[in-house]
Design a protein around this motif. Sequence first.
Motif, PDB file in Angstrom:
ATOM      1  N   ILE A 171       0.890  -1.310   0.120  1.00  0.00           N
ATOM      2  CA  ILE A 171       0.011  -0.088  -0.101  1.00  0.00           C
ATOM      3  C   ILE A 171       0.743   1.270  -0.016  1.00  0.00           C
ATOM      4  O   ILE A 171       1.684   1.483   0.868  1.00  0.00           O
ATOM      5  N   PRO A 172       0.902   2.165  -0.886  1.00  0.00           N
ATOM      6  CA  PRO A 172       1.901   3.223  -1.240  1.00  0.00           C
ATOM      7  C   PRO A 172       1.477   4.296  -0.017  1.00  0.00           C
ATOM      8  O   PRO A 172       0.381   4.175   0.694  1.00  0.00           O
ATOM      9  N   ALA A 173       2.391   4.775   0.415  1.00  0.00           N
ATOM     10  CA  ALA A 173       2.554   5.630   1.598  1.00  0.00           C
ATOM     11  C   ALA A 173       1.364   6.953   1.357  1.00  0.00           C
ATOM     12  O   ALA A 173       0.792   7.458   2.192  1.00  0.00           O
ATOM     13  N   TRP A 174       1.333   7.316   0.234  1.00  0.00           N
ATOM     14  CA  TRP A 174       0.654   8.461  -0.288  1.00  0.00           C
ATOM     15  C   TRP A 174      -0.977   8.026  -0.029  1.00  0.00           C
ATOM     16  O   TRP A 174      -1.788   9.052  -0.184  1.00  0.00           O
TER      17      TRP A 174
ATOM     18  N   GLY B 213      -5.284   6.964  -7.073  1.00  0.00           N
ATOM     19  CA  GLY B 213      -5.724   5.514  -6.701  1.00  0.00           C
ATOM     20  C   GLY B 213      -6.646   5.401  -6.174  1.00  0.00           C
ATOM     21  O   GLY B 213      -7.652   5.890  -5.727  1.00  0.00           O
ATOM     22  N   ALA B 214      -7.022   4.146  -6.204  1.00  0.00           N
ATOM     23  CA  ALA B 214      -8.350   3.403  -5.614  1.00  0.00           C
ATOM     24  C   ALA B 214      -7.966   2.140  -5.285  1.00  0.00           C
ATOM     25  O   ALA B 214      -7.107   1.330  -5.655  1.00  0.00           O
TER      26      ALA B 214
ATOM     27  N   ILE C  18      -4.214  -1.879  -4.458  1.00  0.00           N
ATOM     28  CA  ILE C  18      -4.130  -0.540  -4.525  1.00  0.00           C
ATOM     29  C   ILE C  18      -3.922  -0.263  -6.201  1.00  0.00           C
ATOM     30  O   ILE C  18      -2.651  -0.468  -6.357  1.00  0.00           O
ATOM     31  N   LEU C  19      -4.806   0.257  -6.806  1.00  0.00           N
ATOM     32  CA  LEU C  19      -4.336   0.397  -8.356  1.00  0.00           C
ATOM     33  C   LEU C  19      -4.343   1.956  -8.468  1.00  0.00           C
ATOM     34  O   LEU C  19      -5.003   2.590  -7.859  1.00  0.00           O
ATOM     35  N   SER C  20      -3.131   2.441  -9.139  1.00  0.00           N
ATOM     36  CA  SER C  20      -2.920   3.928  -9.167  1.00  0.00           C
ATOM     37  C   SER C  20      -2.308   4.242 -10.446  1.00  0.00           C
ATOM     38  O   SER C  20      -1.774   3.602 -11.288  1.00  0.00           O
TER      39      SER C  20
ATOM     40  N   GLU D 105       0.318   1.613 -11.716  1.00  0.00           N
ATOM     41  CA  GLU D 105       0.908   0.501 -10.578  1.00  0.00           C
ATOM     42  C   GLU D 105      -0.443  -0.177  -9.888  1.00  0.00           C
ATOM     43  O   GLU D 105      -1.353   0.377  -9.753  1.00  0.00           O
ATOM     44  N   VAL D 106       0.000  -1.481  -9.763  1.00  0.00           N
ATOM     45  CA  VAL D 106      -0.812  -2.320  -8.738  1.00  0.00           C
ATOM     46  C   VAL D 106       0.101  -2.564  -7.665  1.00  0.00           C
ATOM     47  O   VAL D 106       1.248  -3.162  -7.547  1.00  0.00           O
ATOM     48  N   GLY D 107      -0.459  -1.898  -6.514  1.00  0.00           N
ATOM     49  CA  GLY D 107       0.442  -1.805  -5.277  1.00  0.00           C
ATOM     50  C   GLY D 107       1.686  -0.813  -5.851  1.00  0.00           C
ATOM     51  O   GLY D 107       1.451   0.322  -5.908  1.00  0.00           O
TER      52      GLY D 107
END
Length: 236
Positions: free
Chosen positions: A32-35, A118-119, A129-131, A151-153
């Motif tokens: 899970i990205p920090a943002w 992302g979502a 998390i897709l972004s 990105e996925v994750g």
Amino acid sequence: MKWVRRVRLAATIGTGAVLLTCLILFLTAQHIPAWYVPIHVADDKSEQQRVRDSLTEAVDRFRAGLAAGQPFEFRIGDRTINEWVVARAEIYPESADWLPAWLNDPVLHFASDGIMVGARYDRDGWKAILSLHFEPQAQAGEPGIRVQGVEVGSLPVPTSWIRDRLQQSGILGRIRAEHLPGSVRRMFLESPGDAPANWLPLGELVRDDSFKVLSVATNPGELVLNIQPLERRRTR
């Protein structure tokens, strides 16, 4: 025989390397990205009204800049926009089903080096998390946004992956392609054999005859637009 043992050892090492690579890819995709921090808007009248008021204030501020008739700078924070997105069903009921059911908790994030959208993806037993990542970039003097990647994750994937998911979901069937900017159509609707668009001109994304976006930039948590008011075209 020594050569048999060596072959078996090599095969074991190769299998281990493949499994380790798969594990690393899986963990990277699950990261899970920090943002990515979903915003919550309390389900009570005062909070909902506060979000509506912030939208009204932003619109009034933008209109005031246009009315002045001079170039102006318009700033908006990502938290403010995220609150509008979260409360969109209360503000504009028709927007409740804008996202497919397998995408939830959308988040918009502005950073010094670009824009992240992302979502939470949840479909076919896969959760991640897709972004999409964008970077403000001008080309030939025209402001626009370059697509840095998907990105996925934290695992980069081709843009076509999103296009395939959208096509499979059937959501594209509810969109009139002729109403979309050409660059967006090329990115998400064209066949896999076509060259994907990776730069979106703001002239296509923001089609309004009352103003022109001169430039776009991002700061941590903030979008900065330089706006040129235009004299509206008169119709007879």
